[in-house]
Scaffold this motif. Structure first.
Motif, PDB file in Angstrom:
ATOM      1  N   SER A   1      -3.260  -9.799   6.218  1.00  0.00           N
ATOM      2  CA  SER A   1      -4.420  -9.151   5.583  1.00  0.00           C
ATOM      3  C   SER A   1      -4.154  -7.838   4.926  1.00  0.00           C
ATOM      4  O   SER A   1      -3.423  -6.913   5.499  1.00  0.00           O
ATOM      5  N   VAL A   2      -4.950  -7.410   3.951  1.00  0.00           N
ATOM      6  CA  VAL A   2      -4.771  -6.090   3.496  1.00  0.00           C
ATOM      7  C   VAL A   2      -5.196  -4.890   4.589  1.00  0.00           C
ATOM      8  O   VAL A   2      -4.704  -3.977   4.519  1.00  0.00           O
ATOM      9  N   GLN A   3      -6.386  -5.233   5.394  1.00  0.00           N
ATOM     10  CA  GLN A   3      -6.786  -4.427   6.262  1.00  0.00           C
ATOM     11  C   GLN A   3      -5.636  -3.947   7.241  1.00  0.00           C
ATOM     12  O   GLN A   3      -5.367  -2.835   7.635  1.00  0.00           O
ATOM     13  N   LYS A   4      -4.746  -5.098   7.814  1.00  0.00           N
ATOM     14  CA  LYS A   4      -3.767  -5.012   8.562  1.00  0.00           C
ATOM     15  C   LYS A   4      -2.608  -4.130   8.079  1.00  0.00           C
ATOM     16  O   LYS A   4      -2.152  -3.113   8.712  1.00  0.00           O
ATOM     17  N   LEU A   5      -2.314  -4.565   6.788  1.00  0.00           N
ATOM     18  CA  LEU A   5      -1.272  -3.693   6.127  1.00  0.00           C
ATOM     19  C   LEU A   5      -1.732  -2.203   5.937  1.00  0.00           C
ATOM     20  O   LEU A   5      -0.901  -1.209   6.179  1.00  0.00           O
ATOM     21  N   GLY A   6      -2.980  -1.934   5.468  1.00  0.00           N
ATOM     22  CA  GLY A   6      -3.459  -0.667   5.426  1.00  0.00           C
ATOM     23  C   GLY A   6      -3.443   0.296   6.561  1.00  0.00           C
ATOM     24  O   GLY A   6      -2.952   1.160   6.607  1.00  0.00           O
ATOM     25  N   GLN A   7      -3.748  -0.531   7.787  1.00  0.00           N
ATOM     26  CA  GLN A   7      -3.857   0.175   8.810  1.00  0.00           C
ATOM     27  C   GLN A   7      -2.454   0.704   9.187  1.00  0.00           C
ATOM     28  O   GLN A   7      -1.853   1.647   9.742  1.00  0.00           O
ATOM     29  N   GLU A   8      -1.082  -0.152   8.959  1.00  0.00           N
ATOM     30  CA  GLU A   8       0.058   0.172   9.286  1.00  0.00           C
ATOM     31  C   GLU A   8       0.569   1.386   8.480  1.00  0.00           C
ATOM     32  O   GLU A   8       1.383   2.168   8.695  1.00  0.00           O
ATOM     33  N   LEU A   9      -0.133   1.553   7.225  1.00  0.00           N
ATOM     34  CA  LEU A   9       0.470   2.621   6.307  1.00  0.00           C
ATOM     35  C   LEU A   9      -0.289   3.861   6.905  1.00  0.00           C
ATOM     36  O   LEU A   9       0.549   4.986   6.941  1.00  0.00           O
TER      37      LEU A   9
ATOM     38  N   ASP B   1       7.082  -5.883   3.613  1.00  0.00           N
ATOM     39  CA  ASP B   1       6.050  -6.715   4.581  1.00  0.00           C
ATOM     40  C   ASP B   1       4.818  -6.822   3.473  1.00  0.00           C
ATOM     41  O   ASP B   1       3.828  -7.354   4.440  1.00  0.00           O
ATOM     42  N   PHE B   2       4.537  -6.533   2.414  1.00  0.00           N
ATOM     43  CA  PHE B   2       3.545  -6.650   1.755  1.00  0.00           C
ATOM     44  C   PHE B   2       3.415  -8.068   1.347  1.00  0.00           C
ATOM     45  O   PHE B   2       3.546  -8.483   0.176  1.00  0.00           O
ATOM     46  N   VAL B   3       3.089  -8.973   2.326  1.00  0.00           N
ATOM     47  CA  VAL B   3       3.106 -10.454   1.792  1.00  0.00           C
ATOM     48  C   VAL B   3       1.489 -10.853   2.111  1.00  0.00           C
ATOM     49  O   VAL B   3       0.662 -10.343   2.598  1.00  0.00           O
ATOM     50  N   ASP B   4       1.465 -12.090   1.387  1.00  0.00           N
ATOM     51  CA  ASP B   4       0.124 -12.502   1.102  1.00  0.00           C
ATOM     52  C   ASP B   4      -0.625 -13.161   2.320  1.00  0.00           C
ATOM     53  O   ASP B   4      -1.780 -12.960   2.424  1.00  0.00           O
ATOM     54  N   ASP B   5       0.245 -13.586   3.383  1.00  0.00           N
ATOM     55  CA  ASP B   5      -0.431 -14.102   4.470  1.00  0.00           C
ATOM     56  C   ASP B   5      -0.619 -13.112   5.691  1.00  0.00           C
ATOM     57  O   ASP B   5      -1.204 -13.296   6.720  1.00  0.00           O
TER      58      ASP B   5
END
Length: 241
Positions: A35-43, A29-33
């Motif tokens: 945001s790192v903020q959204k991916l970070g929140q999912e972590l 799910d770590f794709v460029d489109d």
């Protein structure tokens, strides 16, 4: 009619359970489109405990566990996890109650890793990466490690020297010496550039641990001030290339 109703209910519950198990973030799910903020929140939204970021791996030789620090927003781990990943590493993210003491979560992590090693005899190495307060937890795992499988720890921008609060509240005692079958790499930010430590004297990262390897990070990383959170990305590039 009643039987049909029960079948529908069980079907709904099964679907709900299935969706729940599949809803956890994975490295794919770590794709460029996104945001790192959204991916970070999912972590950070992952449940407490050891969370697999991949599934169905057959070539894995090592288990790598990332341990976040206090009040982490997760985004600081997105690039490092994606960068470090390889076919021989089985990647995990350890969520823990970082506003409390570290000892019980450290013991739970040891148990969880030990279970994985028992179930997967092909694994021959454990790597832990602990950032900030997560480094305190990782140091406690290192202190208590008794498994025959070697463990390599990377502790980044972490106050390993401790504090009165850690000592008095959590009975913290810094590790003094690295045992056989274990390794410790300390990655220290520059005191004046680290927003978490620059107003603390002396530098809480400075401690003497027999057998550890110490690296002081430079002042910039990809044109940015190399402070508290960027430190993980720098280590990911330099220690795991």
């Amino acid at each position: 009619m009643k039987q049909t109703f029960l079948i529908l209910i069980f079907g709904f519950l099964a679907a709900s359970c299935s969706n729940s198990s599949n809803s956890h973030i994975q490295l794919k799910d770590f794709v460029d489109d996104v945001s790192v903020q959204k991916l970070g929140q999912e972590l950070i939204d992952l449940p407490y405990g050891l969370n697999a970021l991949e599934s169905g791996l057959s070539e894995s030789e090592e288990i790598l566990v990332a341990v976040h620090g206090s009040r982490s927003q997760g985004y600081e781990w997105v690039y490092p996890l994606k960068s470090i990943n390889s076919s021989k590493k089985e990647m995990y993210f350890y969520r823990w109650p970082d506003q409390g003491c570290f000892a019980e979560p450290a013991e739970k992590l040891i148990k969880d890793i030990s279970n994985i090693l028992l179930e997967n005899p092909s694994l021959n190495k454990v790597i832990l990466i602990g950032h900030s307060y997560g480094g305190i937890l990782v140091s406690d795992v290192l202190k208590k490690w008794t498994n025959k499988i070697p463990i390599e720890t990377h502790i980044i921008a972490s106050p390993l020297a401790g504090s009165k609060l850690l000592v008095n509240t959590c009975n913290y005692s810094p590790i003094k010496k690295i045992k056989a079958n274990t390794a410790l790499f300390e990655w220290r930010t520059q005191h004046q550039l680290d927003s978490a430590f620059k107003n603390t004297s002396p530098n809480p990262q400075e401690i003497s641990i027999i057998g550890s390897s110490i690296t002081v990070l430079p002042d910039t990383y990809k044109g940015n001030r190399l402070g508290h959170n960027w430190s993980i990305s720098w280590v990911a590039d330099k220690a795991f290339d």
